[in-house]
Design a protein around this motif. Structure first.
Motif, short mmCIF file in Angstrom:
data_model
loop_
_atom_site.label_atom_id
_atom_site.label_comp_id
_atom_site.label_asym_id
_atom_site.label_seq_id
_atom_site.Cartn_x
_atom_site.Cartn_y
_atom_site.Cartn_z
N VAL A 1 0.85 -1.20 0.00
CA VAL A 1 0.00 0.00 0.00
C VAL A 1 0.87 1.24 0.00
CG1 VAL A 1 -1.73 1.32 1.27
CG2 VAL A 1 -1.90 -1.18 1.18
N PHE A 2 1.90 1.24 0.85
CA PHE A 2 2.78 2.39 0.99
C PHE A 2 3.46 2.71 -0.33
CE2 PHE A 2 6.86 4.36 2.10
CZ PHE A 2 6.45 5.38 2.95
N SER A 3 3.95 1.69 -1.03
CA SER A 3 4.66 1.93 -2.29
C SER A 3 3.74 2.45 -3.38
CB SER A 3 5.35 0.64 -2.76
OG SER A 3 4.39 -0.37 -3.00
N ASP A 4 2.42 2.15 -3.26
CA ASP A 4 1.45 2.61 -4.27
C ASP A 4 1.05 4.07 -4.08
OD1 ASP A 4 1.41 0.21 -5.59
OD2 ASP A 4 -0.40 -0.55 -4.61
N LEU A 5 1.40 4.64 -2.93
CA LEU A 5 1.01 6.04 -2.67
C LEU A 5 1.95 6.97 -3.42
CD1 LEU A 5 0.35 5.89 1.20
CD2 LEU A 5 -1.36 6.16 -0.61
N SER A 6 1.37 7.81 -4.26
CA SER A 6 2.19 8.76 -5.02
C SER A 6 2.67 9.90 -4.13
CB SER A 6 1.39 9.32 -6.20
OG SER A 6 0.17 9.89 -5.74
N TRP B 1 4.40 7.69 6.76
CA TRP B 1 5.67 7.18 7.28
C TRP B 1 5.52 6.64 8.70
CZ3 TRP B 1 9.82 6.21 4.42
CH2 TRP B 1 9.99 6.89 3.21
N THR B 2 4.78 7.36 9.53
CA THR B 2 4.59 6.93 10.92
C THR B 2 3.84 5.60 10.98
OG1 THR B 2 4.55 9.23 11.67
CG2 THR B 2 3.64 7.59 13.17
N SER B 3 2.83 5.46 10.12
CA SER B 3 2.06 4.20 10.08
C SER B 3 2.94 3.04 9.65
CB SER B 3 0.87 4.33 9.13
OG SER B 3 -0.02 5.33 9.56
N LEU B 4 3.85 3.28 8.69
CA LEU B 4 4.75 2.21 8.24
C LEU B 4 5.72 1.83 9.37
CD1 LEU B 4 5.66 0.42 5.87
CD2 LEU B 4 7.32 2.20 5.28
N CYS B 5 6.28 2.84 10.05
CA CYS B 5 7.18 2.55 11.19
C CYS B 5 6.44 1.76 12.27
CB CYS B 5 7.71 3.86 11.78
SG CYS B 5 8.86 4.76 10.70
N SER B 6 5.21 2.18 12.55
CA SER B 6 4.40 1.49 13.56
C SER B 6 4.15 0.04 13.16
CB SER B 6 3.08 2.23 13.75
OG SER B 6 2.25 1.56 14.68
N LEU C 1 9.84 -6.02 13.95
CA LEU C 1 10.91 -5.76 13.00
C LEU C 1 11.51 -4.38 13.30
CD1 LEU C 1 9.07 -7.01 9.78
CD2 LEU C 1 10.93 -8.19 10.95
N PRO C 2 12.18 -4.25 14.45
CA PRO C 2 12.67 -2.92 14.85
C PRO C 2 13.70 -2.32 13.89
CG PRO C 2 13.58 -4.64 16.27
CD PRO C 2 12.52 -5.29 15.44
N ARG C 3 14.54 -3.15 13.30
CA ARG C 3 15.55 -2.61 12.38
C ARG C 3 14.89 -1.97 11.16
NH1 ARG C 3 20.44 -4.14 14.12
NH2 ARG C 3 20.57 -6.01 15.41
N GLU C 4 13.84 -2.63 10.64
CA GLU C 4 13.12 -2.08 9.50
C GLU C 4 12.42 -0.78 9.88
OE1 GLU C 4 13.36 -5.15 10.25
OE2 GLU C 4 14.04 -6.17 8.43
N ALA C 5 11.93 -0.71 11.13
CA ALA C 5 11.27 0.52 11.60
C ALA C 5 12.25 1.68 11.61
CB ALA C 5 10.70 0.30 13.00
N LEU C 6 13.47 1.43 12.09
CA LEU C 6 14.47 2.50 12.14
C LEU C 6 14.95 2.85 10.74
CD1 LEU C 6 16.57 1.45 15.27
CD2 LEU C 6 14.74 3.14 15.11
N ARG C 7 15.01 1.86 9.84
CA ARG C 7 15.37 2.14 8.45
C ARG C 7 14.34 3.05 7.80
NH1 ARG C 7 13.25 0.34 4.23
NH2 ARG C 7 12.27 -1.47 5.23
N ALA C 8 13.06 2.74 8.02
CA ALA C 8 11.99 3.58 7.47
C ALA C 8 12.04 4.99 8.06
CB ALA C 8 10.63 2.93 7.75
N PHE C 9 12.40 5.08 9.35
CA PHE C 9 12.51 6.39 10.00
C PHE C 9 13.60 7.23 9.35
CE2 PHE C 9 14.28 8.93 13.63
CZ PHE C 9 13.21 9.81 13.74
N ARG C 10 14.73 6.58 9.03
CA ARG C 10 15.83 7.31 8.36
C ARG C 10 15.41 7.74 6.96
NH1 ARG C 10 18.86 2.96 10.75
NH2 ARG C 10 20.08 3.69 12.54
N GLU C 11 14.73 6.84 6.23
CA GLU C 11 14.27 7.18 4.88
C GLU C 11 13.26 8.32 4.92
OE1 GLU C 11 12.80 3.64 3.08
OE2 GLU C 11 14.77 2.67 2.97
N MET C 12 12.48 8.35 5.97
CA MET C 12 11.51 9.45 6.15
C MET C 12 12.24 10.78 6.22
SD MET C 12 8.96 9.94 9.40
CE MET C 12 7.83 11.32 9.53
N GLY C 13 13.34 10.80 7.02
CA GLY C 13 14.13 12.03 7.13
C GLY C 13 14.75 12.42 5.81
#
Length: 687
Positions: A135-140, A147-152, A159-171
Motif C-alpha cells: 500500500v505504501f509503495s502505491d502512494l504517489s 511514514w509513521t504508520s509504516l514505522c508502527s 521488525l525494529p531494524r526495519e522501523a528504524l530504516r523507514a525512520f531514516r528514509e523518512m528524514g
C-alpha cells in the motif's frame, strides 16, 4: 433517551435520528431504526459501521460491510472502506483486511492518501508488513502519517531494524517527524538497545518542542530503562510536565526490569496516593514485576488487594500469577487461580490454560497437568510443547514421544522448543533409537536446523544410555562448535557410567570453556572420588580453591502447614531436629536388617566406613523428607524440592522410606522429578 421517529422518513432524515441515537450511545436503538429502512443508503451503512467500531464491536462492523456488498444496492465508497478498514485494524482481521485492500484497488481508491494511510495502519495492526509495504509503495504522495504508520507496522511486526530504516528514509525524503512518529520509533530503539540513536531522537524532540508530549516522554523512559540507563529514565519522568497512567506504568516497569523492586513498589504507592487512575495494566505491571524479581509472596498479596478493591484479574494477571504458583510456595495459590478460571469461564483461554498445565507439572502433579491439557478445546504449539516438556520433566519419555507424534498428526507444527523437550524425554528414558530418529527428522521432515541445544540433547541421549564412545564421536563430528552443555552432558554420563578417561577429556574442555562454573569441578571430583583417585581429586579441589570457585551448597525445602521449611546439609536448626535424626536412624537400621547397605561411594571425603554412613544421613533431601513424613497429618504424599541433583544414597533411602511408611514421596531435583512409591522410583534408576 428515546426519540419519537415518524414513519416513512426519507433516508437523510433517518440518518439524522440514527446519529441522535448514536450520540446518546444507544447503539441498539440505532440498529433497530436502521433495520426498518427498506433501502438504506451508503451513508447509513457507513455511519453504523463506524459506530460499531467505536463501541468495541468491530466484528459487527465488518459484518455490516459484508451486507453492503451482498445487497448489491450500493458500491462501497472511500468513507465506507475507510470505516471498515478501521474495524479490521481493531479486530486484527487479516483475511478481511486483504479483501478491503482488494476493494480499494477495484474501485481505484488505493492511491488516495487518507485511505492509503488507513490501509497501512490496518495491515500494521493485523501484523502483516508485506501488505503495508505494498500500500505504501502505491502512494504517489506520502505524508508524516504514511511514514509513521509504516514505522508502527514494523514495530508491531517485531521488525525494529526495519522501523528504524523507514525512520531514516523518512528524514531523507524531507518529511518532518511529529510527536507520534517519535513515540512510535523509540520502542524500536528499546528493542535493539540503540541508546545513541535514542538520545539523538530525544534531542530532536527537545529541539522541535516535543518534550511536553506525554507519549514521547513515556517512550523515552522505556527506552532509557531498556538500555539500563535508569537514572536518565528517572530524569525524563521527573521533569515531564504531564504524566498519565501510562507514564507511571512505564517507570514502574523500568524499576522492575532493573531489579529495583523497592523503588517500583514505592512508585506504585505514590501513583495511587497522587490520585492517578490505577487500571488493570498498572496492577499487572506491579504483580508481574514482583514475580519476575522473585517476590512471589508480594505478588500474591497484591493480587488479593486488587480483588478487594473491585478489580478483576484478566488473562495477563492470571498468567503471571500462575507462573509464580509453579514454585512450591505458590502451590495453594495456583489451585485458587484455577478455581477462579473455572468460576469466570476462562477455561477456553489458551494462554491461561497453558500456564495451568505448566504450573501443575512444576508442582509435581503431572496427572492434573494432563487433565487440564486434555480439556483444552484448542492447542497451539506452545501448549503442546508445555505438555511434552512436562512429561519429560517427570521422566515419562515414551509419553513425551507419543505426545510429539499426536502433535504432528494433529497438524500443529513443532518448533525448536518442541524437539528440545522430546529429546530430553528420550534421554531420561534411555530411548536412543527414538531420539536419533526424532533428531534426524528435524531438518529432513520439519525443515528445522538443529542448534547447540539439540546437539547437547543428543549427547545426553547417547551418554545416559552408556554409549559414551558414540556420544564423544558425536561431539567431535558436530557441524557447530560444541557448547558447554554438550560437554557437560558427556561429563554427567561419565559420572553415571564411571568412565574416567572420557570424563577427564570432557572435564578439561569444560574447565577451558566455563572456568567459573563450580558444577563441572564438583562433577569431575565425584568421578575421581568414586574411582578412589584421591590424589587427582585433591588436585581438582585445589584448582577450585586457586580459582576462587566455591561449590553451590545443597538445599532442600518442603511445605508443611502453608509454610516452607528449608534444610541444608547437617541442619539442626529445625524445632523437630531431634525427631528428624531419630527417624532417619531408625530407617537406617531397618535398611540394614533388609540387607540394604548405604551407598558410601557418594561421600566425597576420605572417611572411614562408619563416618561415611553418618555423613550420608545429613543430606538435606533426607532431612526434608523426614520432616515431611513426621508432619503428614493424614496426607498421602510428601513433596520435596532440591536445588542440586539428588545423590544415589538419598535416592535409595527415599525409595525405602516410601515403601516402609506407605506414602508417595515426590522429589524434584535440578534435573527432573522422582516419584517414589512402593519401593520404586518413576525414573527407573535412569536419572
Amino acid at each position: 433517551m428515546v426519540f419519537k421517529v415518524p414513519r416513512n422518513l426519507p433516508s437523510h432524515l433517518n440518518i439524522k435520528f440514527i446519529k441522535k441515537y448514536l450520540e446518546s450511545k444507544d447503539l441498539a436503538r440505532a440498529r433497530q431504526l436502521f433495520d426498518k429502512i427498506s433501502e438504506p443508503d451508503l451513508q447509513s451503512w457507513t455511519v453504523l459501521i463506524s459506530a460499531y467500531t467505536k463501541n468495541g464491536q468491530p466484528k459487527e462492523a465488518i459484518q455490516l460491510y459484508a451486507e453492503i456488498k451482498n445487497s448489491r444496492r450500493a458500491i462501497p465508497d472511500k468513507l465506507a472502506i475507510l470505516a471498515v478498514a478501521k474495524a479490521c485494524a481493531t479486530a486484527g482481521d487479516l483475511l478481511t483486511a486483504k479483501e478491503i485492500h482488494f476493494d480499494a484497488m477495484k474501485y481505484k481508491l488505493s492511491s488516495d492518501l487518507v485511505l492509503g494511510n488507513a490501509l497501512v495502519d490496518m495491515y500494521g495492526k493485523c501484523k502483516y508488513f508485506e501488505g503495508a509495504e505494498n500500500v505504501f509503495s502505491d502512494l504517489s504522495i506520502k505524508d508524516v502519517i504514511s511514514w509513521t504508520s509504516l514505522c508502527s507496522c514494523y514495530v508491531n511486526c517485531k521488525l525494529p531494524r526495519e522501523a528504524l530504516r523507514a525512520f531514516r528514509e523518512m528524514g531523507l525524503s524531507g518529511t518532518m517527524p511529529n510527536a507520534m512518529t517519535l513515540s512510535t520509533v523509540l520502542p524500536a530503539c528499546s528493542d535493539l538497545k540503540c541508546l545513541n540513536l535514542g538520545k539523538v531522537i530525544h534531542g530532536f524532540g527537545i529541539k522541535n518542542g516535543m518534550e511536553d508530549n506525554v507519549f514521547v516522554n513515556s517512550a523515552l523512559v522505556n527506552m532509557y530503562a531498556s538500555c539500563s540507563c535508569i537514572k536518565d529514565a528517572e530524569l525524563v519522568f521527573s521533569y515531564a510536565p504531564q504524566l498519565d497512567a501510562v507514564s507511571w506504568n512505564v517507570i514502574i516497569s523500568a524499576y522492575f526490569s532493573n531489579g529495583e523492586c523497592g523503588k517500583a513498589l514505592d512508585k506504585f504507592q505514590e501513583m495511587r496516593s497522587r490520585g492517578f487512575k490505577i487500571n488493570n495494566v498498572s496492577w499487572n505491571s506491579v504483580i508481574s514485576g514482583c514475580i519476575d524479581n522473585g517476590k512471589t509472596q508480594e505478588a500474591l498479596e497484591l493480587l488479593g488487594e486488587m480483588q478487594q478493591l473491585g478489580w478483576k484479574p484478566n488473562q495477563v494477571t492470571i498468567t503471571s500469577v500462575l507462573t509464580a504458583s509453579s514454585h512450591l510456595e505458590g502451590w495453594r495459590g495456583g489451585k485458587e487461580i484455577h478455581a477462579y478460571i473455572v468460576r469466570h469461564h476462562l477455561t477456553e483461554d489458551l494462554i491461561a490454560s497453558t500456564a495451568l498445565v505448566l504450573m501443575y507439572a512444576k508442582a509435581g502433579n503431572l496427572e492434573l497437568s494432563h487433565r487440564v491439557f486434555n480439556m483444552m478445546p484448542l492447542k497451539d504449539t506452545v501448549a503442546w510443547n508445555t505438555i511434552i516438556i512436562a512429561s519429560s520433566m517427570h521422566g515419562r519419555g515414551e509419553e513425551a514421544v507419543s505426545l510429539f507424534t499426536k502433535m504432528v498428526d494433529s497438524g500443529v507444527k513443532p518448533n525448536s522448543v518442541t524437539f528440545t523437550g522430546v529429546l530430553s524425554g528420550c534421554s531420561h528414558s534411555q530411548m536412543v533409537d527414538e531420539g536419533l530418529s526424532i533428531f534426524h527428522s528435524m531438518s529432513k521432515d520439519h525443515k528445522i536446523e538443529p542448534d547447540a541445544e539439540h546437539y547437547s540433547s543428543m549427547v545426553d541421549v547417547l551418554g545416559r544410555a552408556g554409549r559414551l564412545t558414540e556420544a564423544y564421536n558425536f561431539i567431535k563430528q558436530m557441524p557447530i562448535e560444541p557448547s558447554a552443555s554438550a560437554w557437560g552432558a558427556l561429563l554427567g554420563a561419565c559420572r553415571i557410567h564411571k568412565n574416567i578417561d572420557v570424563g577427564r577429556i570432557a572435564a578439561n574442555r569444560l574447565f577451558e570453556i566455563e572456568p567459573e562454573n563450580p558444577g563441572n569441578y564438583v562433577l569431575f571430583f565425584n568421578i575421581l572420588v568414586t574411582a578412589k583417585l584421591w590424589e587427582e581429586a585433591s588436585e581438582t579441589r585445589k584448582l577450585m580453591r586457586d580459582r576462587g570457585i566455591r561449590k553451590v551448597p545443597g538445599c532442600s525445602w518442603v511445605r508443611v502447614k502453608n509454610r516452607v521449611h528449608t534444610f541444608v546439609v547437617a541442619d539442626k536448626n529445625n524445632d523437630q531436629s531431634v525427631d528428624i535424626y531419630k527417624f532417619l536412624d531408625e530407617i537406617r537400621k531397618k535398611m540394614k536388617l533388609a540387607g540394604l547397605v548405604p551407598a558410601t561411594e557418594f561421600v566425597l571425603q576420605d572417611l572411614d566406613g562408619e563416618e561415611k554412613e553418618e555423613s550420608l544421613c545429613n543430606h538435606s533431601e533426607k532431612l526434608a523428607v523426614a520432616f515431611g513424613i513426621l508432619n503428614l497429618k493424614g496426607e498421602s504424599s510428601v513433596k520435596v524440592f532440591k536445588n542440586l541433583r539428588i545423590c544415589g544414597d538419598c535416592h535409595n533411602t527415599i525409595k525405602f522410606i516410601a515403601k516402609n511408611v506407605g506414602v508417595q514421596i515426590i522429589v524434584r531435583d535440578s534435573l527432573r522429578f522422582h516419584h517414589f512409591r512402593d519401593g520404586l522410583c518413576s525414573c527407573g534408576e535412569l536419572w
